[in-house]
Write an enzyme that holds these catalytic residues in place. Structure first.
Site, PDB file in Angstrom:
ATOM      1  CG  ASN A  25       9.731  -1.398   1.880  1.00 19.67           C
ATOM      2  OD1 ASN A  25       9.113  -2.044   1.038  1.00 19.67           O
ATOM      3  ND2 ASN A  25      10.767  -1.899   2.523  1.00 19.67           N
ATOM      4  N   PRO A  26       7.365   0.083  -0.813  1.00 17.67           N
ATOM      5  CG  PRO A  26       7.476   0.526  -3.097  1.00 17.67           C
ATOM      6  CD  PRO A  26       8.329   0.459  -1.863  1.00 17.67           C
ATOM      7  CB  ILE A  82       5.215   4.546  -1.050  1.00 18.49           C
ATOM      8  CG1 ILE A  82       3.790   5.055  -1.310  1.00 18.49           C
ATOM      9  CG2 ILE A  82       5.203   3.131  -0.497  1.00 18.49           C
ATOM     10  CD1 ILE A  82       2.917   5.173  -0.082  1.00 18.49           C
ATOM     11  N   GLY A  86       5.146  -4.355  13.851  1.00 20.17           N
ATOM     12  CA  GLY A  86       5.194  -5.385  12.832  1.00 20.17           C
ATOM     13  C   GLY A  86       5.004  -4.778  11.455  1.00 20.17           C
ATOM     14  CD  GLU A 129      -4.642   4.828  12.997  1.00 22.63           C
ATOM     15  OE1 GLU A 129      -5.591   4.669  13.777  1.00 22.63           O
ATOM     16  OE2 GLU A 129      -3.787   5.710  13.140  1.00 22.63           O
TER      17      GLU A 129
END
Length: 708
Positions: free
Chosen positions: A601-602, A599, A462, A675
């Site tokens: 996809n911010p 990153i 997800g 995490e």
């Protein structure tokens, strides 16, 4: 053609979002099967002993029952096949309350549930080991040599000679994963071939574990898991329920669905174990650390050992000439603990970062300045250079954005109405790694349009795996996002790492990126044209008039990655408000500043950090699984008594990502964020509560009774 520089690194909405919000995404139990039967597990009601008799006569006589499976008629399975937690109906022995002791298979779920309640089981009870508070006094060295004492310098002497020091025990409770989608499977046999529709964070790992446990070939097992409704580590290793679904399907010669109930989730798929952590710190008057000891006492199962690495962060976060990281463990009659979001790092950071706050207060030094003063120039645990380290930048940027200058050093100095207001800070870290993964790309030209399909046995919890892989492929191939199809979650696809340990994005994206480079190189090699600017794969498909082309790559991390210490780092800032009369604490404002490499996809990255923050706030204030030591069962058995934070529990959350280019852990410079978002959060909240109230609470969760 699209601007290729604006695909990765841009906040694109999930390409599978419409499927999810319209209910068309297929989770483990969403596959219709002809002649589907339903299995329901029944469990032991003692923590230790053995079954002496099972009376299933009444259950067998009820309508719709197809089979009742217990240790008396279950097939022989390989209990060392790689599943976690056992409970495979192989023996009458009972080692924890709630152990699987049988299944009812029936035409409907309701019939199976009713019949399971009619089964009568007699036991010969034994004395169970169920009281951690007592057993902790008898803890011993772990069997796992990797958890042996790690000693640098002379901690005892440095601590004894120091003037400024603290030594306190910090407690974290048992927590459960509780993904929105409980563990469930559909098992379908076609002769000797088995298909398992099963939520699996590691698709190929589930395939291998199922095959080994069932004593069949891996190629005879197929795992299908395109969507996962959360896992948080619990679906990283597979548990007995997956294989028991296959056993039931074989015995009734029909497809079988087995879905755990929320109540069964408490004692079927592991948990985060309870920990006592003693942190001993010593420092000079100026705030330079002299010694750091992190001693963890925890528990494991009677028949297997798992210990989360609570001292991992303490090994590397701060510069000190003397350190000790140690573990002691007691076996208990509980199901095997397991990986839980940020295992060890999240619980360990609560202890370490709370202690750092305590010593900073004793020294009368700002807690941010205290941390920066003890910033290590290289990894203290192994002397390797950092591939990059952003802790100081996270602290400094976060302090400016949060308004840290408004914080009062002394507690109970800010008040609004009936509430004390406090600010807290804490840092965190999580390793950055790439794991071996393969990817297959197929290109197809339709007129002047080039289509691409990307396939690998990755998984999506997800978190947006489909989207970041499509973005990576769009950049790598020169093909618009809308013309790319992503296929994941199937063990028939090229093998890939799992969505565990924050290795998913780096492993999957680098495999796809390598495949894009390889297929472009191969297309170039087939061309007889000279190009002054490297063309894209899409341009080559058109210029060379190829109809179809495919290539596969087996991607590996850079050969020199192990020469460096590579991690994501963060700084967490919490504003809390504590009611003077009720003791209720709430986080009104939270800021997470993270250095996590490139990153992809911010938008999805921000969602992951917020999710970790919410879990960390729950860890600090609400989440706790309670064992009744008389019986060894959980007194908390539902969301009615295990409180996961809801919208009204959470204030404003903001995220900042530090710009970072670190190609050492992997070519793309991608680090994990799934995490690190929880690491340090609970400590930031606890430190803010101290700043608000002057009360230092060292046992989570921080409930009103501990503040009044």
């Amino acid at each position: 053609m699209q601007n290729l520089d604006q695909v990765t690194g841009t906040p694109i909405s999930r390409i599978d979002g419409i499927l999810k919000v319209t209910g068309k995404a297929t989770y483990a139990t969403d596959y219709p099967m002809k002649d589907m039967a339903y299995a329901v597990i029944f469990k032991s009601t003692i923590a230790a002993g053995k079954i002496t008799s099972i009376d299933s006569s009444a259950a067998k006589a009820t309508p719709g029952v197809l089979a009742i499976i217990t240790h008396e008629n279950a097939p022989k399975l390989n209990e060392k096949g790689g599943l976690r937690g056992g409970a495979l109906l192989q023996s009458p022995e009972i080692v924890f309350h709630g152990q699987h002791i049988g299944m009812v298979v029936a035409e409907t779920f309701e019939q199976a549930t009713h019949a399971a309640k009619l089964i009568k089981v007699e036991y010969q009870k034994a004395n169970g080991r169920t009281d951690f508070d007592e057993l902790a006094k008898t803890a011993v060295m772990p069997k796992d040599k990797a958890m042996a004492d790690l000693v640098r310098g002379n901690v005892k002497q440095a601590y004894a000679n120091a003037t400024y020091k603290i030594s306190e025990v910090y407690q974290t409770p048992i927590e459960h994963h509780h993904p929105l989608e409980p563990h469930s499977s559909i098992a379908v046999w076609e002769r000797e071939k088995l298909t398992l529709y099963n939520a699996s964070q590691i698709v190929n790992g589930a395939q291998m574990a199922a095959a080994a446990t069932l004593n069949i070939k891996p190629e005879d097992v197929r795992i299908i898991s395109p969507f996962i409704g959360g896992g948080f580590g619990s679906k990283g290793g597979q548990w007995a329920n997956m294989v028991l679904a296959a056993v039931a399907a074989k015995m009734v010669d029909r497809p079988v669905k087995l879905a755990l109930t929320r109540q069964q989730m408490f004692n079927s798929v592991g948990f985060r174990q309870r920990n006592f952590q003693r942190i001993s710190l010593a420092a000079t008057k100026e705030g330079k650390l002299l010694s750091l000891a992190h001693e963890t006492t925890t528990h494991t199962a009677i028949d297997n050992e798992y210990i989360e690495g609570c001292g991992d962060g303490s090994k590397i976060m701060y510069d000190t000439p003397n350190s000790l990281i140690s573990y002691r463990v007691v076996p208990m009659n509980l199901i095997l603990p397991t990986y839980t979001r940020g295992p060890g790092k999240s619980t360990g950071s609560f202890a370490l970062e709370s202690a750092m706050d305590e010593l900073a207060y004793q020294l009368k030094i700002d807690p941010i300045a205290f941390r920066i003063k003890n910033e290590p120039s290289k990894d203290p645990s192994n002397n390797k250079p950092w591939s990059s380290r952003t802790t100081v930048q996270c602290l400094e940027e976060g302090a400016k954005a949060f308004g840290w200058e408004k914080r009062k050093f002394q507690p109970r100095q800010q008040q609004s109405g009936d509430e004390w207001i406090g600010y807290g800070v804490a840092c965190g870290t999580y390793p950055a790694r790439q794991r071996e993964s393969s990817a297959l790309i197929k290109l197809k030209r339709n007129g002047d349009v080039v289509l691409a399909s990307v396939a690998l046995a990755a998984s999506d919890l997800g978190t947006g795996t489909n989207t970041i892989l499509a973005q990576t492929a769009a950049d790598g191939l020169g093909i618009p996002l809308a013309n790319i199809t992503i296929s994941i979650g199937d063990s028939d696809l090229p093998p890939a790492a799992g969505s565990v340990g924050s290795v998913g994005a780096s492993s999957f994206a680098n495999a796809v990126n390598d495949a894009c480079i390889k297929i472009t190189d191969e297309l170039l090699a087939k061309s007889d044209k000279q190009f002054f600017v490297r063309p894209t794969a899409a341009q080559l498909m058109l210029s060379e008039n190829f109809r179809e082309f495919e290539s596969r790559v087996d991607a590996k991390p850079p050969v020199n990655a192990g020469d460096y210490s590579s991690h994501s780092f963060n700084a967490n800032f919490a504003e809390v408000r504590v009611n003077k009369y009720t003791g209720v604490a709430r986080v009104s404002r939270f800021l997470a500043v993270t250095g996590a490499g490139k990153i992809l996809n911010p938008k999805t990255a921000r969602s992951q950090i917020i999710g970790g923050n919410v879990w960390g706030i729950g860890m600090a204030l609400t989440e706790e699984s309670v064992i009744d030591p008389r019986w060894g069962n959980f007194a908390t058995r539902s969301f009615g008594d295990y409180h996961v934070p809801a919208n009204l529990d959470i204030g404003d959350i903001e995220t900042i990502f530090i710009r970072e280019n670190d190609p050492i852990p992997n070519k793309m410079g991608v680090k994990g964020i799934g995490e690190v978002g929880i690491v340090g959060v609970a400590a930031a909240v606890a430190n803010a509560i101290f700043n608000a109230t002057g009360k230092r609470v060292r046992s989570l969760p921080i409930t009103p009774d501990k503040l009044l």
